[in-house]
Write an enzyme that holds these catalytic residues in place. Structure first.
Site, PDB file in Angstrom:
ATOM      1  N   TYR A 129       0.829  -1.207   0.000  1.00 14.38           N
ATOM      2  CA  TYR A 129       0.000   0.000   0.000  1.00 14.38           C
ATOM      3  C   TYR A 129       0.861   1.253   0.000  1.00 14.38           C
ATOM      4  O   TYR A 129       1.982   1.269   0.510  1.00 14.38           O
ATOM      5  CB  TYR A 129      -0.976   0.016   1.188  1.00 14.38           C
ATOM      6  CG  TYR A 129      -0.369   0.222   2.551  1.00 14.38           C
ATOM      7  CD1 TYR A 129      -0.120   1.504   3.051  1.00 14.38           C
ATOM      8  CD2 TYR A 129      -0.055  -0.865   3.371  1.00 14.38           C
ATOM      9  CE1 TYR A 129       0.415   1.696   4.312  1.00 14.38           C
ATOM     10  CE2 TYR A 129       0.486  -0.680   4.635  1.00 14.38           C
ATOM     11  CZ  TYR A 129       0.717   0.605   5.099  1.00 14.38           C
ATOM     12  OH  TYR A 129       1.255   0.792   6.350  1.00 14.38           O
ATOM     13  N   CYS A 130       0.320   2.304  -0.623  1.00 14.51           N
ATOM     14  CA  CYS A 130       0.925   3.635  -0.551  1.00 14.51           C
ATOM     15  C   CYS A 130      -0.070   4.545   0.160  1.00 14.51           C
ATOM     16  O   CYS A 130      -0.745   4.096   1.081  1.00 14.51           O
ATOM     17  CB  CYS A 130       1.370   4.137  -1.917  1.00 14.51           C
ATOM     18  SG  CYS A 130       0.147   4.040  -3.238  1.00 14.51           S
ATOM     19  N   GLN A 131      -0.223   5.807  -0.261  1.00 15.33           N
ATOM     20  CA  GLN A 131      -0.989   6.715   0.574  1.00 15.33           C
ATOM     21  C   GLN A 131      -2.492   6.710   0.319  1.00 15.33           C
ATOM     22  O   GLN A 131      -3.265   6.376   1.197  1.00 15.33           O
ATOM     23  CB  GLN A 131      -0.461   8.144   0.432  1.00 15.33           C
ATOM     24  CG  GLN A 131      -1.126   9.136   1.381  1.00 15.33           C
ATOM     25  CD  GLN A 131      -0.959   8.766   2.844  1.00 15.33           C
ATOM     26  OE1 GLN A 131       0.159   8.519   3.300  1.00 15.33           O
ATOM     27  NE2 GLN A 131      -2.042   8.720   3.600  1.00 15.33           N
TER      28      GLN A 131
END
Length: 216
Positions: A176-178
């Site tokens: 996951y990123c933001q």
């Protein structure tokens, strides 16, 4: 025909629509979901001029979507209420369900959703204690330190290719990123798949996780 006596009510409702009618303001709300920030930080991260950023923040503040606190000479902006984050999630989901052009724009930006096969937050919660699942936070180390999904391992994307040997083989990886439109985790998933890992992105990124903490 009777007088339009409800006009003041609809005028006030329209204020909210006006506040959300600017792409820069929507971007600023997404950034403020992460943490409170100064106008200078927001301008830099949004890629919007300082004067324009300040003006957009004032519009959001007038609609009670953004609040501000003063620390000496610096002003720190934040979402006025955690419920705004929940509202943004509902708003985005509704818009994507109604607008084919939005779906096309998201696919062009992130890639084919069917190919990525993203993991929902609900599925992630069921798998948090699964020893066969590695949760990978590919944001910066600073973002990870600000907050992360419990049990996630921090490997910033720019280091991922050089640190593949640290990752266990044979399991499943959720990266996951933001936020919902962040391209980093899809890139990480494609890189991991190229090296034989079973990898999927978290739909909505860390923002989706944060929103789930508001909605329960």
């Amino acid at each position: 025909m009777g007088a339009f006596t409800e006009q003041p009510i609809y005028a006030q409702l329209a204020r909210m629509g006006k506040a959300l009618s600017n792409p820069a303001r929507l971007r600023l709300l997404h950034l403020l979901e992460q943490r409170e920030q100064t106008v200078e930080e927001l301008a830099g991260r949004a890629g919007v001029g300082l004067k324009n950023t300040s003006a957009q923040l004032q519009q959001l503040r007038a609609a009670n979507l953004v609040a501000v606190r003063r620390d000496g000479t610096r002003m720190y902006y934040r979402l006025a209420d955690p419920e705004i984050s929940r509202f943004l999630g509902v708003f985005e989901e509704f818009a994507e369900g109604r607008l084919a052009d939005l779906r096309d724009a998201v696919a062009a930006h992130l890639g084919d959703p069917a190919e990525l096969w993203p993991v929902s937050v609900a599925e992630l919660k069921r798998r948090l204690d699964d020893p066969g699942t590695l949760l990978l936070d590919v944001r910066s180390a600073a973002d990870y330190a600000d907050g992360h999904v419990p049990g996630a391992v921090s490997v910033p994307f720019e280091q991922l290719a050089d640190r593949l040997a640290e990752l266990p083989t044979g399991g499943k990886v959720i990266a996951y990123c933001q936020g919902p439109y962040c391209v980093v985790s899809p890139k990480a998933v494609r890189l991991l798949r190229d090296f034989g890992y079973s990898a999927r992105p978290l739909a909505g990124g860390f923002t989706a996780w944060q929103r789930s903490m508001v909605t329960g």
